[in-house]
Design an enzyme around this catalytic site. Sequence first.
Site, mmCIF file in Angstrom:
data_model
loop_
_atom_site.group_PDB
_atom_site.id
_atom_site.type_symbol
_atom_site.label_atom_id
_atom_site.label_comp_id
_atom_site.label_asym_id
_atom_site.label_seq_id
_atom_site.Cartn_x
_atom_site.Cartn_y
_atom_site.Cartn_z
ATOM 1 N N SER A 83 0.829 -1.209 0.000
ATOM 2 C CA SER A 83 0.000 0.000 0.000
ATOM 3 C C SER A 83 0.859 1.253 0.000
ATOM 4 C CB SER A 83 -0.919 -0.003 1.221
ATOM 5 O OG SER A 83 -1.711 -1.170 1.272
ATOM 6 N N LYS A 202 0.200 -10.689 7.209
ATOM 7 C CA LYS A 202 0.410 -9.315 7.660
ATOM 8 C C LYS A 202 -0.973 -8.773 7.992
ATOM 9 C CE LYS A 202 1.414 -4.602 6.337
ATOM 10 N NZ LYS A 202 1.530 -3.628 5.236
ATOM 11 N N SER A 204 -3.035 -5.654 9.350
ATOM 12 C CA SER A 204 -2.942 -4.215 9.589
ATOM 13 C C SER A 204 -4.174 -3.645 10.270
ATOM 14 C CB SER A 204 -2.723 -3.484 8.249
ATOM 15 O OG SER A 204 -1.517 -3.886 7.647
ATOM 16 N N GLY A 228 0.975 -5.247 11.220
ATOM 17 C CA GLY A 228 1.003 -4.374 10.064
ATOM 18 C C GLY A 228 1.170 -2.909 10.384
ATOM 19 N N VAL A 245 5.568 -5.359 9.645
ATOM 20 C CA VAL A 245 5.691 -4.637 8.378
ATOM 21 C C VAL A 245 5.135 -3.253 8.653
ATOM 22 C CG1 VAL A 245 5.084 -4.552 5.932
ATOM 23 C CG2 VAL A 245 5.409 -6.779 7.070
#
Length: 333
Positions: A83, A202, A204, A228, A245
């Site tokens: 993203s 991941k 988020s 995330g 991440v």
Amino acid sequence: MALRTRLALRLWSALAALHQGGPGQHRRLSTPPGLGHTLDLRGIFPPLATPFSPIQEVDYAQLEGNLRRYTSIPFRGLVVLGSNGEYPYLSPSERLDVVSCVRQALPRDRLLLAGSGCESTKATIDLTVSTAEVGADVALIVTPCYFRGSMTSAALIQHYTEVANASPIPVVLYSVPANTGLDLPLEAVLTLAQHPNIIGIKDSGGDITRIGLMVHKTQQEDFQVLAGSASFLLASYVLGASGGVCALANVLGDPLCQLDRLCREGHWQEARELQHRLIEPNTAVTRRFGIPGLKKAMEWFGYYGGPCRAPLAPLSSLQIEELRSTFSINGWL
């Protein structure tokens, strides 16, 4: 007692236990990290911003310049085409060129995760195979969401299973409801965790209860959970997450790697103090000001941020002032 409340109490109990003991005594993360995993995902992965020139072409020279600095930071690896890389705005050829550029500049001991999720299963498979051919080690597959009303658990399980069956590299699931409007259902995650080529997620969303359940329910699988966001990294580690991440790692890579190290070594008080200083800057470059804010902050720390690709607009003068103030009051500028 509600499940969310019970888990919250367990989290605080765990933190209290970790703080017990005399001076100099620490307790490390209790989960044996990396044990039996196909790939060890422990550590911090920055989801790289894609540099653009003033005319909004991908600037590969500036990308290489950023990469030279990032290789001196003890990241576990890098994420491209996420993203924060403005993935939806890149052409198919640009996506592969970015992966190839990063792979050539990245030491072989660092993992390269590449976003290859598309709306259709076929397109996702095709792009995943192509990114593997140009050097990706792991495919990061975001949930298809355009027809989100039809994206049931069954449909998503079928999609990810077909992708994982066809992928020449391991797959990491990617749930980012703030962008997709779709949270990958927990029951789907637990089913997909049993697939031999799906090695993690991941997440988020920021729901720490969900992260704790995913870790708890997949302990017998070759499956790792990655936070995330830097905002809930410490809490995720307490519950057994393997790494993070984090968009903020594009700007404050060393402090995030320090937080990772403090958690692994059991220095929980120091980790908590550092986490507190990271929450507001992270919110500023994610939810509050987004990618334009992330790129502006990168420039203050010696990286090339540059413009975003339209229709993303640059920050106003007032927004830049607010962003800088957020970093300053937390001691980063």
